[in-house]
Design a protein around this motif. Structure first.
Motif, PDB file in Angstrom:
ATOM      1  N   ALA A 167      18.893  37.258 -28.124  1.00 60.48           N
ATOM      2  CA  ALA A 167      19.206  37.775 -29.456  1.00 60.48           C
ATOM      3  C   ALA A 167      20.280  36.936 -30.130  1.00 60.48           C
ATOM      4  O   ALA A 167      20.178  36.608 -31.317  1.00 60.48           O
ATOM      5  N   LEU A 168      21.315  36.556 -29.391  1.00 60.42           N
ATOM      6  CA  LEU A 168      22.372  35.732 -29.978  1.00 60.42           C
ATOM      7  C   LEU A 168      21.837  34.337 -30.302  1.00 60.42           C
ATOM      8  O   LEU A 168      22.170  33.770 -31.349  1.00 60.42           O
TER       9      LEU A 168
ATOM     10  N   LEU B 153      22.126  32.705 -33.974  1.00 60.23           N
ATOM     11  CA  LEU B 153      22.773  31.418 -34.220  1.00 60.23           C
ATOM     12  C   LEU B 153      21.797  30.420 -34.828  1.00 60.23           C
ATOM     13  O   LEU B 153      22.175  29.608 -35.673  1.00 60.23           O
ATOM     14  N   GLU B 154      20.537  30.483 -34.402  1.00 61.77           N
ATOM     15  CA  GLU B 154      19.524  29.595 -34.985  1.00 61.77           C
ATOM     16  C   GLU B 154      19.350  29.873 -36.471  1.00 61.77           C
ATOM     17  O   GLU B 154      19.284  28.938 -37.289  1.00 61.77           O
ATOM     18  N   ALA B 155      19.281  31.148 -36.837  1.00 58.88           N
ATOM     19  CA  ALA B 155      19.112  31.496 -38.249  1.00 58.88           C
ATOM     20  C   ALA B 155      20.315  31.051 -39.070  1.00 58.88           C
ATOM     21  O   ALA B 155      20.160  30.509 -40.176  1.00 58.88           O
ATOM     22  N   ARG B 156      21.518  31.259 -38.550  1.00 58.43           N
ATOM     23  CA  ARG B 156      22.724  30.849 -39.291  1.00 58.43           C
ATOM     24  C   ARG B 156      22.810  29.327 -39.379  1.00 58.43           C
ATOM     25  O   ARG B 156      23.166  28.783 -40.435  1.00 58.43           O
TER      26      ARG B 156
ATOM     27  N   MET C 258      20.546  23.645 -44.259  1.00 60.82           N
ATOM     28  CA  MET C 258      19.927  23.486 -45.565  1.00 60.82           C
ATOM     29  C   MET C 258      20.974  23.234 -46.639  1.00 60.82           C
ATOM     30  O   MET C 258      20.761  22.430 -47.556  1.00 60.82           O
ATOM     31  N   GLU C 259      22.119  23.912 -46.551  1.00 62.01           N
ATOM     32  CA  GLU C 259      23.199  23.660 -47.516  1.00 62.01           C
ATOM     33  C   GLU C 259      23.668  22.214 -47.425  1.00 62.01           C
ATOM     34  O   GLU C 259      23.877  21.549 -48.452  1.00 62.01           O
ATOM     35  N   ALA C 260      23.847  21.719 -46.215  1.00 59.21           N
ATOM     36  CA  ALA C 260      24.310  20.341 -46.027  1.00 59.21           C
ATOM     37  C   ALA C 260      23.278  19.335 -46.533  1.00 59.21           C
ATOM     38  O   ALA C 260      23.626  18.346 -47.193  1.00 59.21           O
TER      39      ALA C 260
ATOM     40  N   TYR D  63      18.952  18.634 -36.652  1.00 61.96           N
ATOM     41  CA  TYR D  63      17.960  19.351 -35.860  1.00 61.96           C
ATOM     42  C   TYR D  63      18.609  20.588 -35.252  1.00 61.96           C
ATOM     43  O   TYR D  63      19.818  20.649 -35.043  1.00 61.96           O
ATOM     44  N   ILE D  64      17.795  21.601 -35.003  1.00 61.01           N
ATOM     45  CA  ILE D  64      18.219  22.837 -34.355  1.00 61.01           C
ATOM     46  C   ILE D  64      17.194  23.142 -33.273  1.00 61.01           C
ATOM     47  O   ILE D  64      15.991  23.027 -33.510  1.00 61.01           O
ATOM     48  N   TYR D  65      17.657  23.527 -32.106  1.00 58.51           N
ATOM     49  CA  TYR D  65      16.727  23.834 -31.026  1.00 58.51           C
ATOM     50  C   TYR D  65      17.277  24.973 -30.184  1.00 58.51           C
ATOM     51  O   TYR D  65      18.476  25.010 -29.879  1.00 58.51           O
TER      52      TYR D  65
END
Length: 283
Positions: free
Chosen positions: A221-222, A226-229, A235-237, A264-266
């Protein structure tokens, strides 16, 4: 500008473990897509010869079959057969080029964005003020805006709101489905990330920023939260970098250089390591 100094490259044996980890997801893709081991070795053989021929040529000297064979471990007969193909060229598909240019302007140019930086919903046409037609025309005169709109609606890059305005969808930023656009960026982005990492290993001082924030042992869940945040922050960057680059390009004389800023996010549900069972029957 002085040439970058180089450090002694790591021992080949030290590269085995990180290389296996790097290649594992690629091998999963190869097997899933039907790229067999013999087909991969044929490709690697061509790449080894190509890299040795073009990237390791000595200044002022012709590269010889013997030297390419020595550098690669490939027999001279194979080297002679494979040489001369030319350095690999990463051609940008026309659809990728035109789509990325139009979207980049939509999310960067002040006349096409809201005060908070989000891309504006655009009417199809307008006598004054921004519209989808004026957006496409500001990038290219070779395409009919209606044809671009029909293509983008079909691909899910844009939607129509209740007022029949054209809204840029998140899918415009993340090509999917294994099509030519996604595969192009797959090759381009992974190449640039790996090239930056390799340069940092080989040069005396790391040249490129290549960092990651990582935490292990999290609850699923965490990890998802964290992935969503992280997606929001990323996207802002990306949008801020695009706006500044777009504005700077307005007065840039142009040249042969290129720049890539990627994120990237994984996340994964990695199994916990199982401790070895105690030996039984030991005295």
């Amino acid at each position: 500008m002085s040439e970058p100094s180089h450090r002694v490259p790591p021992d080949a044996a030290a590269l085995q473990a990180p290389l296996a980890r790097l290649l594992r997801p690629l091998v999963r893709l190869f097997v899933r897509c039907g790229i067999t081991f013999p087909a991969l070795t044929d490709l690697l053989r061509e790449l080894y010869v190509n890299v040795a021929e073009y990237d390791f040529a000595l200044p002022g000297k012709d590269q010889t079959d013997s030297r390419v064979s020595l550098l690669t471990g490939i027999h001279r007969k194979e080297v002679r057969r494979l040489r001369g193909a030319g350095a690999p060229v990463s051609a940008v598909p026309a659809a990728v080029s035109r789509t990325s240019r139009i979207i980049a302007r939509w999310v960067a140019a002040p006349e096409f964005t809201e005060t908070d930086g989000r891309p504006r919903p655009l009417p199809r046409a307008a006598e004054s003020g921004p519209s989808f037609e004026s957006l496409v025309a500001s990038v290219t005169r070779d395409l009919r805006p209606r044809a671009v709109l029909d293509e983008w609606l079909d691909r899910g890059l844009v939607t129509l709101d209740a007022d029949e305005r054209i809204v840029l969808a998140e899918a415009a930023f993340v090509p999917s489905g294994g099509g030519s656009q996604q595969l192009y960026y797959f090759g381009r982005n992974l190449h640039d990330h790996i090239a930056a990492s390799v340069a940092n290993i080989l040069e005396e001082k790391p040249r490129f920023l290549e960092r990651a924030v990582h935490y292990d042992g999290l609850s699923p869940a965490l990890a998802r939260r964290l992935e969503a945040r992280a997606r929001e922050i990323a996207m802002e960057a990306l949008q801020q970098a695009n706006r500044e680059a777009h504005a700077a390009c307005e007065t840039d004389p142009g040249g042969e250089a290129r720049w890539n800023f990627g994120i990237y996010i994984y996340t994964e549900d990695a199994p916990r390591p199982v401790p070895p069972a105690p030996e039984s029957g030991a005295p």
